[in-house]
Design a protein around this motif. Structure first.
Motif, mmCIF file in Angstrom:
data_model
loop_
_atom_site.group_PDB
_atom_site.id
_atom_site.type_symbol
_atom_site.label_atom_id
_atom_site.label_comp_id
_atom_site.label_asym_id
_atom_site.label_seq_id
_atom_site.Cartn_x
_atom_site.Cartn_y
_atom_site.Cartn_z
ATOM 1 N N LEU A 180 -3.436 -33.543 8.048
ATOM 2 C CA LEU A 180 -3.316 -32.415 8.976
ATOM 3 C C LEU A 180 -2.384 -31.348 8.424
ATOM 4 N N TYR A 231 -2.940 -27.435 9.398
ATOM 5 C CA TYR A 231 -3.229 -27.602 10.826
ATOM 6 C C TYR A 231 -4.459 -26.804 11.281
ATOM 7 N N PRO A 236 -8.097 -26.631 12.424
ATOM 8 C CA PRO A 236 -9.028 -27.616 13.006
ATOM 9 C C PRO A 236 -10.296 -27.824 12.191
ATOM 10 N N ARG A 237 -10.914 -26.744 11.729
ATOM 11 C CA ARG A 237 -12.179 -26.891 10.994
ATOM 12 C C ARG A 237 -11.956 -27.608 9.670
ATOM 13 N N VAL A 242 -11.432 -31.329 10.389
ATOM 14 C CA VAL A 242 -12.689 -32.018 10.695
ATOM 15 C C VAL A 242 -13.491 -32.251 9.422
#
Length: 235
Positions: A160, A165, A167-168, A171
């Protein structure tokens, strides 16, 4: 058909990070392990230490999960960083404030999870110190909890930060092969260190097991952070 040489090449990437970490920080690791063994010997053979151990057990029981979180930050983050400042080679950079805060958050969470895990083991397997009980607890810790829960969570937590940090990007990181390649070196390192250490930890009464875990955690965190940072710089 695989040959002995090809087998060694296949295992080398899993063992090499642990060997590199140990070769760098082995004095600190041995010092902490010796301290842990000394604690257990003092508990069983030095009567004058009873009051001290009772006090430590009282802190643990009264502090509960807050004690678990705070003490794990100290053992996994602060103490190892102070030790590494003494033994760290000049070419290895020290972590910044942002990285340290990220690590401290992880250690606090991990401390709570490990404390709950120890309680669960005591509930199911009892608090005996016979070989069967010790080996059962070590097996569950090292072959179920560690590879399936703690190390994947630690790997994802560091990932992370690596993706800032986003998000995409995080993922996109969630691929089985990527996680496997990151977790396996940590697990092999764990298997080189924790089984003997856990036998020492579980040989103490339940209220003292987590405090002694903290010493082992200080040693292992030095190895683990070294490996994780090496993985990051190599990608």
């Amino acid at each position: 058909m695989s040959t002995p040489h090809s087998s060694r090449r296949a295992w080398h990437p899993l063992i090499a990070p642990a060997m590199a970490a140990l070769s760098t920080y082995w004095p600190a690791i041995l010092l902490i392990q010796f301290a842990a063994l000394t604690v257990v010997l003092a508990y069983y053979f030095i009567d004058g230490t009873a009051g001290l151990f009772a006090t430590i057990a009282g802190w643990k029981q009264s502090g509960g999960l807050y004690f678990a979180a705070g003490s794990t930050i100290v053992s996994g983050g602060i103490l190892p960083e102070l030790i590494k400042r003494r033994f760290r080679p000049p070419e290895v950079s020290a972590p910044g404030i942002g990285e340290l805060c990220h690590q401290f958050t992880m250690w606090a969470t991990l401390g709570i999870v490990v404390d709950l895990m120890y309680r669960l083991q005591s509930l199911y397997f009892g608090n005996g110190t016979d070989p069967a009980t010790l080996l059962t607890k070590v097996f569950v810790d090292q072959f179920i909890f560690t590879p399936l829960i703690s190390l994947p969570c630690i790997t994802l937590w560091f990932a992370l930060r690596e993706v800032h940090y986003a998000p995409r990007a995080f993922v996109a990181y969630l691929r089985f092969r990527t996680l496997l390649n990151r977790v396996l070196p940590l697990w092999t390192t764990s298997l080189c260190f924790w089984p003997v250490m856990l036998c020492i930890v579980f040989s103490l009464p339940a209220p003292l097991q987590f405090p002694l875990f903290l010493l082992g955690n200080a040693a292992f965190s030095i190895l683990m952070i070294f490996i994780v940072r090496h993985q990051t710089h190599c990608e």
